[in-house]
Write a protein that holds these residues in place. Structure first.
Motif, PDB file in Angstrom:
ATOM      1  N   UNK A 165       0.839  -1.211   0.000  1.00 59.34           N
ATOM      2  CA  UNK A 165       0.000   0.000   0.000  1.00 59.34           C
ATOM      3  C   UNK A 165       0.869   1.254   0.000  1.00 59.34           C
ATOM      4  N   UNK A 166       1.875   1.288   0.872  1.00 61.31           N
ATOM      5  CA  UNK A 166       2.740   2.471   0.989  1.00 61.31           C
ATOM      6  C   UNK A 166       3.497   2.742  -0.308  1.00 61.31           C
ATOM      7  N   UNK A 167       4.003   1.691  -0.911  1.00 53.91           N
ATOM      8  CA  UNK A 167       4.752   1.860  -2.172  1.00 53.91           C
ATOM      9  C   UNK A 167       3.843   2.362  -3.290  1.00 53.91           C
ATOM     10  N   UNK A 168       2.589   1.912  -3.280  1.00 50.46           N
ATOM     11  CA  UNK A 168       1.648   2.325  -4.325  1.00 50.46           C
ATOM     12  C   UNK A 168       1.173   3.769  -4.139  1.00 50.46           C
ATOM     13  N   UNK A 169       1.022   4.205  -2.904  1.00 54.01           N
ATOM     14  CA  UNK A 169       0.436   5.512  -2.629  1.00 54.01           C
ATOM     15  C   UNK A 169       1.466   6.627  -2.418  1.00 54.01           C
ATOM     16  N   UNK A 170       2.695   6.243  -2.102  1.00 55.79           N
ATOM     17  CA  UNK A 170       3.745   7.249  -1.885  1.00 55.79           C
ATOM     18  C   UNK A 170       4.915   6.894  -2.791  1.00 55.79           C
ATOM     19  N   UNK A 171       4.885   7.446  -3.981  1.00 56.29           N
ATOM     20  CA  UNK A 171       5.792   7.003  -5.037  1.00 56.29           C
ATOM     21  C   UNK A 171       7.260   7.345  -4.772  1.00 56.29           C
ATOM     22  N   UNK A 172       7.514   8.256  -3.825  1.00 56.89           N
ATOM     23  CA  UNK A 172       8.917   8.552  -3.502  1.00 56.89           C
ATOM     24  C   UNK A 172       9.493   7.564  -2.498  1.00 56.89           C
ATOM     25  N   UNK A 173       8.677   6.563  -2.098  1.00 54.15           N
ATOM     26  CA  UNK A 173       9.197   5.477  -1.255  1.00 54.15           C
ATOM     27  C   UNK A 173       9.589   4.302  -2.135  1.00 54.15           C
ATOM     28  N   UNK A 174      10.695   3.658  -1.803  1.00 50.17           N
ATOM     29  CA  UNK A 174      11.077   2.441  -2.518  1.00 50.17           C
ATOM     30  C   UNK A 174      11.629   1.426  -1.521  1.00 50.17           C
ATOM     31  N   UNK A 175      12.094   0.318  -2.042  1.00 52.28           N
ATOM     32  CA  UNK A 175      12.541  -0.790  -1.196  1.00 52.28           C
ATOM     33  C   UNK A 175      13.595  -0.363  -0.175  1.00 52.28           C
ATOM     34  N   UNK A 176      14.437   0.588  -0.542  1.00 49.70           N
ATOM     35  CA  UNK A 176      15.527   1.007   0.358  1.00 49.70           C
ATOM     36  C   UNK A 176      15.022   1.714   1.610  1.00 49.70           C
ATOM     37  N   UNK A 177      13.755   2.162   1.592  1.00 45.00           N
ATOM     38  CA  UNK A 177      13.199   2.839   2.768  1.00 45.00           C
ATOM     39  C   UNK A 177      12.718   1.862   3.848  1.00 45.00           C
ATOM     40  N   UNK A 178      12.576   0.601   3.497  1.00 46.20           N
ATOM     41  CA  UNK A 178      11.980  -0.365   4.425  1.00 46.20           C
ATOM     42  C   UNK A 178      13.041  -1.216   5.112  1.00 46.20           C
ATOM     43  N   UNK A 179      12.927  -1.323   6.443  1.00 42.60           N
ATOM     44  CA  UNK A 179      13.957  -2.049   7.211  1.00 42.60           C
ATOM     45  C   UNK A 179      13.425  -3.297   7.903  1.00 42.60           C
ATOM     46  N   UNK A 180      12.146  -3.623   7.707  1.00 37.08           N
ATOM     47  CA  UNK A 180      11.597  -4.841   8.309  1.00 37.08           C
ATOM     48  C   UNK A 180      11.213  -4.663   9.768  1.00 37.08           C
ATOM     49  N   UNK A 181      11.502  -5.662  10.582  1.00 39.29           N
ATOM     50  CA  UNK A 181      11.085  -5.727  11.980  1.00 39.29           C
ATOM     51  C   UNK A 181      11.950  -4.807  12.847  1.00 39.29           C
ATOM     52  N   UNK A 182      11.343  -3.822  13.475  1.00 35.83           N
ATOM     53  CA  UNK A 182      12.092  -2.874  14.310  1.00 35.83           C
ATOM     54  C   UNK A 182      12.833  -3.589  15.432  1.00 35.83           C
ATOM     55  N   UNK A 183      12.189  -4.589  16.036  1.00 41.65           N
ATOM     56  CA  UNK A 183      12.798  -5.262  17.184  1.00 41.65           C
ATOM     57  C   UNK A 183      14.024  -6.090  16.788  1.00 41.65           C
ATOM     58  N   UNK A 184      14.141  -6.421  15.506  1.00 41.88           N
ATOM     59  CA  UNK A 184      15.300  -7.196  15.027  1.00 41.88           C
ATOM     60  C   UNK A 184      16.310  -6.322  14.293  1.00 41.88           C
ATOM     61  N   UNK A 185      15.983  -5.053  14.129  1.00 39.45           N
ATOM     62  CA  UNK A 185      16.833  -4.159  13.343  1.00 39.45           C
ATOM     63  C   UNK A 185      18.152  -3.875  14.047  1.00 39.45           C
ATOM     64  N   UNK A 186      19.233  -3.918  13.282  1.00 43.10           N
ATOM     65  CA  UNK A 186      20.566  -3.598  13.796  1.00 43.10           C
ATOM     66  C   UNK A 186      20.840  -2.118  13.518  1.00 43.10           C
TER      67      UNK A 186
END
Length: 254
Positions: A68-89
């Motif tokens: 949904x976010x990628x479709x509605x906010x075109x300036x977002x791409x895969x590089x903006x997403x980091x997955x699970x916050x609790x597992x993020x390094x």
């Protein structure tokens, strides 16, 4: 098409744009910081963050929301997403990180502990929690809400309770009110020196909060020289954050 809220992810989508903008504007924007939003959902905060023209990272595990976010906010791409916050390094991002979000209630305490563990890289946070949790984080000594969460967070951050949010501005509505708080990293250098010991003392002290510290801290072995210290005659809820720090400094000498 909207994203369906998933109960197992604790999703309650904020629908009030004025409140969303108020949450975003509560952050102190600094071009040198990356903004990390936890649980963006359908982007009710994200749209206002994008306007700030800063580097944005999004911690989202719901695939439907990501699409949904990628479709509605075109300036977002895969590089903006980091997955699970609790597992993020956190070391994956070089810059300082400002955390923001309407946090899923079922992991809100874990989010706070993750921020504490990475406090040297997180100068500020603005987040929405279950009101009861927000009040515990902001609580002062000698009150029923003052506990482990209060002391551990306030050892690293100045806490400001910003405002309360009613259930009816969410879809689906939660069964409780929400509270928005702001954390701003304090100037405590190196904290107690021994952070593991500090956390151990705080957790043991509140583990039996009705008992005096001379009893509740027995489980971690009180140095004999401290048995008669004035702090030992008090309960955990009576000690300020600075007194817990002082006790840790004394403890580690013996």
């Amino acid at each position: 098409m909207n994203v369906k809220a998933k109960k197992h992810l604790g999703q309650h989508f904020l629908t009030d744009e004025a409140i969303a903008e108020q949450i975003v504007e509560s952050l102190d924007f600094n071009k040198d910081e990356v903004i990390l939003e936890v649980g963006p959902g359908m982007g009710v905060l994200t749209k206002y963050l994008i306007k700030k023209n800063q580097k944005i990272a999004l911690a989202e595990i719901d695939e439907e929301s990501i699409v949904y976010l990628k479709q509605h906010y075109l300036n977002l791409n895969e590089s903006n997403f980091i997955g699970d916050f609790l597992k993020f390094n956190f070391s994956e991002i070089e810059e300082q990180i400002a955390v923001i979000g309407n946090f899923p209630y079922n992991i809100s305490s874990q989010i706070l502990f993750k921020i504490i563990d990475n406090y040297t890289q997180v100068p500020q946070m603005v987040g929405m929690f279950q009101k009861e949790v927000a009040e515990r984080v902001a609580a002062v000594p000698r009150t029923k809400d003052y506990g482990i969460l209060s002391v551990l967070v306030q050892a690293y951050y100045e806490v400001e309770y910003l405002f309360t949010v009613h259930e009816n501005v969410f879809n689906p509505p939660p069964k409780v009110k929400s509270g928005v708080i702001k954390l701003k990293r304090n100037l405590t250098e190196g904290l107690a020196g021994n952070e593991i010991l500090f956390k151990k003392i705080v957790k043991a002290g509140f583990g039996q909060r009705r008992k005096k510290l001379s009893n509740s801290l027995k489980v971690i072995g009180i140095p004999e020289i401290l048995l008669d210290h004035k702090f030992m005659k008090q309960r955990a809820e009576e000690l300020s954050v600075s007194e817990f720090l002082e006790l840790t400094h004394l403890w580690e000498k013996f």
